[in-house]
Write a protein that holds these residues in place. Structure first.
Motif, PDB file in Angstrom:
ATOM      1  N   LEU A   5       0.814  -1.200   0.000  1.00 54.52           N
ATOM      2  CA  LEU A   5       0.000   0.000   0.000  1.00 54.52           C
ATOM      3  C   LEU A   5       0.853   1.258   0.000  1.00 54.52           C
ATOM      4  CD1 LEU A   5      -2.794  -0.918   2.562  1.00 54.52           C
ATOM      5  CD2 LEU A   5      -3.031  -0.701   0.106  1.00 54.52           C
ATOM      6  N   ALA A   6       2.109   1.127   0.430  1.00 55.68           N
ATOM      7  CA  ALA A   6       2.977   2.296   0.488  1.00 55.68           C
ATOM      8  C   ALA A   6       3.218   2.884  -0.895  1.00 55.68           C
ATOM      9  CB  ALA A   6       4.308   1.932   1.146  1.00 55.68           C
ATOM     10  N   LEU A  35      -5.584 -11.600   1.111  1.00 56.39           N
ATOM     11  CA  LEU A  35      -5.716 -11.566  -0.339  1.00 56.39           C
ATOM     12  C   LEU A  35      -4.436 -12.018  -1.021  1.00 56.39           C
ATOM     13  CD1 LEU A  35      -7.408 -10.731  -2.823  1.00 56.39           C
ATOM     14  CD2 LEU A  35      -6.485  -8.426  -2.542  1.00 56.39           C
ATOM     15  N   VAL A  36      -3.302 -11.487  -0.590  1.00 55.54           N
ATOM     16  CA  VAL A  36      -2.019 -11.872  -1.182  1.00 55.54           C
ATOM     17  C   VAL A  36      -1.752 -13.349  -0.948  1.00 55.54           C
ATOM     18  CG1 VAL A  36       0.483 -11.526  -1.083  1.00 55.54           C
ATOM     19  CG2 VAL A  36      -1.046  -9.551  -1.004  1.00 55.54           C
ATOM     20  N   ILE A  77       7.438  -5.119  -1.711  1.00 56.87           N
ATOM     21  CA  ILE A  77       7.345  -5.121  -3.171  1.00 56.87           C
ATOM     22  C   ILE A  77       8.507  -5.901  -3.781  1.00 56.87           C
ATOM     23  CG2 ILE A  77       7.599  -3.641  -5.190  1.00 56.87           C
ATOM     24  CD1 ILE A  77       4.808  -3.679  -4.139  1.00 56.87           C
ATOM     25  N   LYS A  78       9.692  -5.786  -3.188  1.00 54.77           N
ATOM     26  CA  LYS A  78      10.863  -6.506  -3.702  1.00 54.77           C
ATOM     27  C   LYS A  78      10.621  -8.010  -3.669  1.00 54.77           C
ATOM     28  CE  LYS A  78      15.879  -6.940  -3.078  1.00 54.77           C
ATOM     29  NZ  LYS A  78      17.053  -6.475  -2.297  1.00 54.77           N
ATOM     30  N   VAL A  79      10.064  -8.502  -2.557  1.00 60.75           N
ATOM     31  CA  VAL A  79       9.772  -9.935  -2.442  1.00 60.75           C
ATOM     32  C   VAL A  79       8.694 -10.329  -3.443  1.00 60.75           C
ATOM     33  CG1 VAL A  79       8.756 -11.692  -0.939  1.00 60.75           C
ATOM     34  CG2 VAL A  79      10.539 -10.168  -0.062  1.00 60.75           C
ATOM     35  N   LEU A  80       7.639  -9.515  -3.561  1.00 58.99           N
ATOM     36  CA  LEU A  80       6.563  -9.830  -4.506  1.00 58.99           C
ATOM     37  C   LEU A  80       7.088  -9.871  -5.935  1.00 58.99           C
ATOM     38  CD1 LEU A  80       3.274  -7.977  -3.469  1.00 58.99           C
ATOM     39  CD2 LEU A  80       3.731 -10.427  -3.520  1.00 58.99           C
ATOM     40  N   CYS A  81       7.997  -8.970  -6.262  1.00 58.97           N
ATOM     41  CA  CYS A  81       8.560  -8.964  -7.618  1.00 58.97           C
ATOM     42  C   CYS A  81       9.325 -10.258  -7.899  1.00 58.97           C
ATOM     43  CB  CYS A  81       9.482  -7.762  -7.802  1.00 58.97           C
ATOM     44  SG  CYS A  81       8.621  -6.184  -7.970  1.00 58.97           S
ATOM     45  N   LYS A  82      10.072 -10.738  -6.925  1.00 59.74           N
ATOM     46  CA  LYS A  82      10.819 -11.987  -7.102  1.00 59.74           C
ATOM     47  C   LYS A  82       9.865 -13.165  -7.309  1.00 59.74           C
ATOM     48  CE  LYS A  82      14.964 -10.846  -4.387  1.00 59.74           C
ATOM     49  NZ  LYS A  82      15.779 -11.246  -3.194  1.00 59.74           N
ATOM     50  N   VAL A  83       8.822 -13.225  -6.472  1.00 60.71           N
ATOM     51  CA  VAL A  83       7.871 -14.326  -6.579  1.00 60.71           C
ATOM     52  C   VAL A  83       7.087 -14.226  -7.885  1.00 60.71           C
ATOM     53  CG1 VAL A  83       5.899 -15.457  -5.492  1.00 60.71           C
ATOM     54  CG2 VAL A  83       7.710 -14.474  -4.065  1.00 60.71           C
ATOM     55  N   ALA A  84       6.680 -12.998  -8.262  1.00 64.71           N
ATOM     56  CA  ALA A  84       5.934 -12.812  -9.501  1.00 64.71           C
ATOM     57  C   ALA A  84       6.761 -13.245 -10.710  1.00 64.71           C
ATOM     58  CB  ALA A  84       5.511 -11.353  -9.642  1.00 64.71           C
ATOM     59  N   ALA A  92       0.524  -7.267  -9.807  1.00 63.86           N
ATOM     60  CA  ALA A  92      -0.895  -6.981  -9.595  1.00 63.86           C
ATOM     61  C   ALA A  92      -1.724  -8.247  -9.420  1.00 63.86           C
ATOM     62  CB  ALA A  92      -1.441  -6.164 -10.761  1.00 63.86           C
ATOM     63  N   ALA A  93      -1.230  -9.377  -9.925  1.00 59.66           N
ATOM     64  CA  ALA A  93      -1.979 -10.626  -9.804  1.00 59.66           C
ATOM     65  C   ALA A  93      -2.191 -11.020  -8.346  1.00 59.66           C
ATOM     66  CB  ALA A  93      -1.249 -11.748 -10.548  1.00 59.66           C
ATOM     67  N   PHE A  94      -1.324 -10.557  -7.454  1.00 61.48           N
ATOM     68  CA  PHE A  94      -1.461 -10.896  -6.036  1.00 61.48           C
ATOM     69  C   PHE A  94      -2.496 -10.024  -5.334  1.00 61.48           C
ATOM     70  CE2 PHE A  94       2.984 -12.036  -7.035  1.00 61.48           C
ATOM     71  CZ  PHE A  94       2.925 -13.387  -6.754  1.00 61.48           C
ATOM     72  N   LEU A  95      -2.904  -8.943  -5.988  1.00 61.48           N
ATOM     73  CA  LEU A  95      -3.788  -7.984  -5.337  1.00 61.48           C
ATOM     74  C   LEU A  95      -5.183  -7.960  -5.925  1.00 61.48           C
ATOM     75  CD1 LEU A  95      -1.226  -5.038  -5.138  1.00 61.48           C
ATOM     76  CD2 LEU A  95      -1.731  -6.743  -3.387  1.00 61.48           C
ATOM     77  N   ARG A  96      -5.458  -8.838  -6.879  1.00 59.16           N
ATOM     78  CA  ARG A  96      -6.768  -8.852  -7.514  1.00 59.16           C
ATOM     79  C   ARG A  96      -7.775  -9.623  -6.686  1.00 59.16           C
ATOM     80  NH1 ARG A  96      -3.948 -10.198 -12.658  1.00 59.16           N
ATOM     81  NH2 ARG A  96      -3.642  -8.251 -13.772  1.00 59.16           N
ATOM     82  N   ARG A  97      -8.974  -9.066  -6.597  1.00 56.23           N
ATOM     83  CA  ARG A  97     -10.050  -9.750  -5.886  1.00 56.23           C
ATOM     84  C   ARG A  97     -11.006 -10.458  -6.841  1.00 56.23           C
ATOM     85  NH1 ARG A  97      -9.020  -5.285  -2.659  1.00 56.23           N
ATOM     86  NH2 ARG A  97      -8.870  -5.725  -0.448  1.00 56.23           N
ATOM     87  N   HIS A  98     -11.088  -9.972  -8.084  1.00 56.52           N
ATOM     88  CA  HIS A  98     -12.136 -10.470  -8.971  1.00 56.52           C
ATOM     89  C   HIS A  98     -11.738 -11.713  -9.751  1.00 56.52           C
ATOM     90  CE1 HIS A  98      -9.823  -7.675 -11.622  1.00 56.52           C
ATOM     91  NE2 HIS A  98     -10.001  -8.649 -12.498  1.00 56.52           N
ATOM     92  N   ALA A  99     -10.454 -11.943  -9.947  1.00 51.76           N
ATOM     93  CA  ALA A  99     -10.027 -13.033 -10.825  1.00 51.76           C
ATOM     94  C   ALA A  99      -9.644 -14.263 -10.015  1.00 51.76           C
ATOM     95  CB  ALA A  99      -8.857 -12.581 -11.695  1.00 51.76           C
TER      96      ALA A  99
END
Length: 231
Positions: A5-6, A35-36, A77-84, A92-99
């Motif tokens: 969120l930052a 969600l994540v 974000i750095k960790v999410l980028c590595k995992v993504a 953004a795929a980790f933050l979607r609620r609709h899909a």
């Protein structure tokens, strides 16, 4: 760790009493962690990867991945980028609620439609509209010789419209622009505007509305000039 969120709002510059304060409540952060975690578990399962395999591919420890999936930790974000990158998806795929499955099918017969003027104007939603979106995507159909007044939006809202069939006359204030098939136009949607089909056949267009972002809440109170003196 820093919350994703930052990237959207800096708590250091937000007023604790402002509209953004709730974004950092324990409830909001718990929802974000969940969600994540749910999305990470889903994406990993779809690729049939164990935690150990994903840890090797991403360079993120197995313990950290397990904490994220269980909702006990919000990754940076750095960790999410590595995992993504390891999963070959966007952050953004980790933050979607609709899909739920990584995409959302929008059948034409179930789409939300705004119909006005006794059916002479139709706007079909082409995006998941369960939540407020940064961009809205609609298919427009306008009957021959019909004029449809546009809804004025918040300042900063932009409309990008392209005609796919027929012709359209777009009026913004007292200025008019005739668009042939294939022509496009961009305008600010906080102004009075309307669409008119001057032809004798139905006109069809696609409209993307980019919603205005909430402006940052700058401190506009008068400051002591001495505080800004450079020594």
């Amino acid at each position: 760790m820093h919350s994703p969120l930052a990237l959207v709002r800096d708590p250091a510059t937000d007023s604790p009493d402002g509209p953004g304060a709730a974004d950092f409540s324990p409830e909001a952060l718990d929802a974000l962690e969940h969600l994540v975690g749910v999305n990470l578990a889903r994406l990993r399962a779809e690729r049939q990867l164990s935690l150990d395999a994903l840890a090797r591919a991403s360079g993120v420890s197995r313990a950290m991945l397990a904490q994220i999936e269980s909702g006990r930790s919000v990754p940076s974000i750095k960790v999410l980028c590595k995992v993504a990158a390891a999963l070959k998806v966007s952050v953004a795929a980790f933050l979607r609620r609709h899909a739920v499955n990584g995409f959302e099918h929008l059948p034409a017969d179930r789409a939300t439609r705004l119909v006005s003027s006794n059916g002479r104007y139709t706007a079909r939603s082409l995006y998941p509209d369960a939540e407020r979106a940064a961009a809205e995507f609609h298919e427009l159909r306008i009957a021959p010789l019909h004029t449809e007044a546009g809804t004025r939006r918040a300042p900063g809202t932009t409309v990008n419209l392209v005609v796919s069939e027929g012709t359209l006359e777009v009026s913004v204030h007292d200025r008019r622009q005739l668009l042939a098939t294939g022509d496009a136009i961009v305008f600010d949607a906080d102004q009075p505007h309307s669409l008119r089909n001057p032809g004798d056949t139905e006109a069809r267009a696609f409209r993307v509305t980019l919603n205005a972002e909430a402006p940052p809440r700058w401190d506009v109170a008068p400051h002591d000039s001495a505080r800004h003196t450079v020594s």
